[in-house]
Design a protein around this motif. Structure first.
Motif, short mmCIF file in Angstrom:
data_model
loop_
_atom_site.label_atom_id
_atom_site.label_comp_id
_atom_site.label_asym_id
_atom_site.label_seq_id
_atom_site.Cartn_x
_atom_site.Cartn_y
_atom_site.Cartn_z
N ILE A 10 0.80 -1.22 0.00
CA ILE A 10 0.00 0.00 0.00
C ILE A 10 0.84 1.28 0.00
O ILE A 10 0.29 2.37 0.08
N ALA A 11 2.16 1.13 -0.13
CA ALA A 11 3.00 2.30 -0.34
C ALA A 11 3.09 2.67 -1.81
O ALA A 11 3.56 3.75 -2.16
N ASP A 12 2.63 1.79 -2.68
CA ASP A 12 2.72 1.96 -4.12
C ASP A 12 1.41 2.54 -4.66
O ASP A 12 0.34 1.96 -4.44
N SER A 13 1.50 3.64 -5.37
CA SER A 13 0.28 4.33 -5.85
C SER A 13 -0.60 3.44 -6.70
O SER A 13 -1.84 3.44 -6.57
N GLU A 14 -0.01 2.67 -7.61
CA GLU A 14 -0.81 1.82 -8.49
C GLU A 14 -1.48 0.69 -7.73
O GLU A 14 -2.61 0.30 -8.06
N GLN A 15 -0.82 0.18 -6.71
CA GLN A 15 -1.45 -0.88 -5.92
C GLN A 15 -2.54 -0.31 -5.03
O GLN A 15 -3.56 -0.98 -4.80
N ILE A 16 -2.36 0.90 -4.54
CA ILE A 16 -3.46 1.56 -3.82
C ILE A 16 -4.66 1.73 -4.74
O ILE A 16 -5.80 1.45 -4.37
N ARG A 17 -4.38 2.16 -5.98
CA ARG A 17 -5.46 2.34 -6.96
C ARG A 17 -6.20 1.01 -7.21
O ARG A 17 -7.43 0.98 -7.27
N ARG A 18 -5.43 -0.07 -7.32
CA ARG A 18 -6.03 -1.38 -7.55
C ARG A 18 -6.92 -1.79 -6.38
O ARG A 18 -8.03 -2.32 -6.57
N VAL A 19 -6.46 -1.54 -5.16
CA VAL A 19 -7.24 -1.88 -3.97
C VAL A 19 -8.54 -1.08 -3.94
O VAL A 19 -9.63 -1.62 -3.69
N ARG B 297 -0.62 9.21 -0.63
CA ARG B 297 -1.04 8.65 -1.93
C ARG B 297 -2.48 8.17 -1.89
O ARG B 297 -3.22 8.32 -2.87
N ALA B 298 -2.91 7.60 -0.77
CA ALA B 298 -4.30 7.18 -0.65
C ALA B 298 -5.23 8.39 -0.61
O ALA B 298 -6.28 8.41 -1.27
N ALA B 299 -4.84 9.41 0.14
CA ALA B 299 -5.66 10.62 0.23
C ALA B 299 -5.80 11.30 -1.12
O ALA B 299 -6.87 11.81 -1.48
N GLN B 300 -4.72 11.31 -1.89
CA GLN B 300 -4.78 11.92 -3.22
C GLN B 300 -5.82 11.25 -4.10
O GLN B 300 -6.48 11.91 -4.92
N GLN B 301 -6.01 9.96 -3.92
CA GLN B 301 -6.96 9.22 -4.77
C GLN B 301 -8.38 9.26 -4.23
O GLN B 301 -9.33 9.15 -5.01
N LEU B 302 -8.54 9.43 -2.91
CA LEU B 302 -9.87 9.34 -2.31
C LEU B 302 -10.51 10.68 -2.00
O LEU B 302 -11.72 10.86 -2.17
N VAL B 303 -9.73 11.63 -1.52
CA VAL B 303 -10.31 12.87 -0.99
C VAL B 303 -11.09 13.67 -2.04
O VAL B 303 -12.18 14.17 -1.73
N PRO B 304 -10.60 13.81 -3.28
CA PRO B 304 -11.41 14.58 -4.25
C PRO B 304 -12.81 14.01 -4.42
O PRO B 304 -13.79 14.78 -4.49
N GLY B 305 -12.94 12.71 -4.46
CA GLY B 305 -14.27 12.09 -4.58
C GLY B 305 -15.11 12.31 -3.34
O GLY B 305 -16.33 12.52 -3.42
N TRP B 306 -14.48 12.24 -2.17
CA TRP B 306 -15.21 12.49 -0.93
C TRP B 306 -15.72 13.93 -0.87
O TRP B 306 -16.84 14.17 -0.43
N VAL B 307 -14.89 14.87 -1.30
CA VAL B 307 -15.32 16.27 -1.31
C VAL B 307 -16.53 16.44 -2.23
O VAL B 307 -17.51 17.12 -1.89
N GLU B 308 -16.47 15.77 -3.37
CA GLU B 308 -17.59 15.86 -4.32
C GLU B 308 -18.86 15.25 -3.74
O GLU B 308 -19.96 15.78 -3.92
N ARG B 309 -18.71 14.12 -3.01
CA ARG B 309 -19.86 13.46 -2.40
C ARG B 309 -20.30 14.14 -1.12
O ARG B 309 -21.43 13.94 -0.64
N HIS C 141 5.86 11.14 13.54
CA HIS C 141 5.58 12.57 13.67
C HIS C 141 4.99 13.11 12.37
O HIS C 141 4.04 13.90 12.39
N ALA C 142 5.57 12.70 11.25
CA ALA C 142 5.08 13.17 9.95
C ALA C 142 3.67 12.68 9.68
O ALA C 142 2.85 13.40 9.09
N ALA C 143 3.36 11.45 10.10
CA ALA C 143 2.00 10.92 9.90
C ALA C 143 0.98 11.74 10.67
O ALA C 143 -0.12 12.03 10.17
N VAL C 144 1.32 12.12 11.91
CA VAL C 144 0.43 12.97 12.69
C VAL C 144 0.25 14.32 11.99
O VAL C 144 -0.86 14.83 11.86
N ALA C 145 1.35 14.88 11.51
CA ALA C 145 1.29 16.18 10.85
C ALA C 145 0.41 16.14 9.60
O ALA C 145 -0.37 17.08 9.34
N PHE C 146 0.51 15.07 8.82
CA PHE C 146 -0.32 14.98 7.61
C PHE C 146 -1.79 14.85 7.98
O PHE C 146 -2.65 15.46 7.34
#
Length: 272
Positions: free
Chosen positions: A64-73, A119-131, A159-164
């Motif tokens: 799940i660190a790979d953008s294409e595999q996140i997309r597949r999931v 990478r997951a947020a980049q793929q999911l958040v735009p759709g969530w905002v629309e919905r 620390h970075a995960a909390v910040a994001f």
């Protein structure tokens, strides 16, 4: 957010906290895709769920660190279960003690513990905002609020995960996207125990620090706390209440806190 009849993805769902969250989601009426680097582990969790809640779970082996595999999931979840409502960015890795981690280890820690969330947020958040609705749950660590004795890669990336997660909530919280950030201390998982067999005094001290700092919880206990927080749409999830006390002490007098941490580390190393 009420999770009944929602669709969720849980990464690192083949064991530990992720597996327990996946099971609790199904118990509360959600349909869940269990993603894990180990496909057999993911399948075992999904099969266990489906034995009690037929048709509620899918399993997918993925990095799940790979953008294409996140997309597949995400695409599989949407095709077979429906639009994704919740994403639990739970997968995580530790790291070498001290300054022993090489560039590849740092890159992998950032990929799994931070960039996978981005990478997951980049793929999911735009759709969530629309919905107008969606939920992103980050598994960080108390190390992301305090620090960790032992692994620099783990402490820095948590620390970075909390910040994001904070940034995601600030930026999209008024546009329908809910965010929670889980920051536990000791939870009985393979990751927590990894330092014991590292052969490095700092690695041994890291595990001892977590065990001695407070109660070691079972993954199922943490999952209950997480689902309750999601129901209440609470950002910071602290299964160990003492973390908040320590966080306040840290912020009120940073130098004193650092001195105390150095003394604590020295005491642990004496027995490592």
């Amino acid at each position: 957010m009420k999770v009944a009849r929602k669709v969720a993805i849980v990464t690192g769902g083949g064991n530990g906290i992720g597996g327990a969250i996946a099971e609790r989601l199904a118990e509360q009426g959600a349909r869940v895709l269990v993603a894990d680097l180990d496909p057999k582990a993911a399948t075992a969790v999904a099969d266990r769920i489906n034995e009690r809640h037929s048709g509620s779970a899918l399993a997918e082996g993925a990095d799940i660190a790979d953008s294409e595999q996140i997309r597949r999931v995400i695409e599989r979840a949407e095709t077979e279960l429906g639009p994704v409502d919740l994403y639990f960015a739970n997968a995580g890795i530790g790291g070498a003690p001290g300054l022993d981690a090489d560039d590849a280890s740092w890159d992998r820690a950032f990929d799994v513990n931070v960039r996978a969330h981005i990478r997951a947020a980049q793929q999911l958040v735009p759709g969530w905002v629309e919905r107008g609705e969606g939920y992103f749950v980050t598994t960080a660590s108390a190390a992301g609020l305090l620090t960790q004795i032992g692994s620099a890669t783990y402490s820095v990336t948590k620390h970075a995960a909390v910040a994001f997660a904070e940034w995601l909530s600030v930026t999209y919280g008024d546009r329908g996207v809910r965010v929670s950030c889980l920051c536990p201390m000791g939870v009985e998982t393979k990751l927590m125990r990894s330092g014991e067999g590292s052969g490095d005094p700092l690695g041994v001290a890291a595990t001892r620090a977590v065990i001695s700092a407070g109660d070691v919880l079972q993954p199922a206990e943490v999952a209950d706390i997480v689902l309750d927080a999601v129901d209440r749409e609470k950002f910071l999830i602290l299964p160990h209440e003492s973390v908040l006390t320590m966080y306040r002490q840290k912020s009120s007098d940073y130098d004193r806190w650092l001195r105390g941490m150095r003394r604590y580390q020295s005491s642990l190393l004496e027995h490592a």
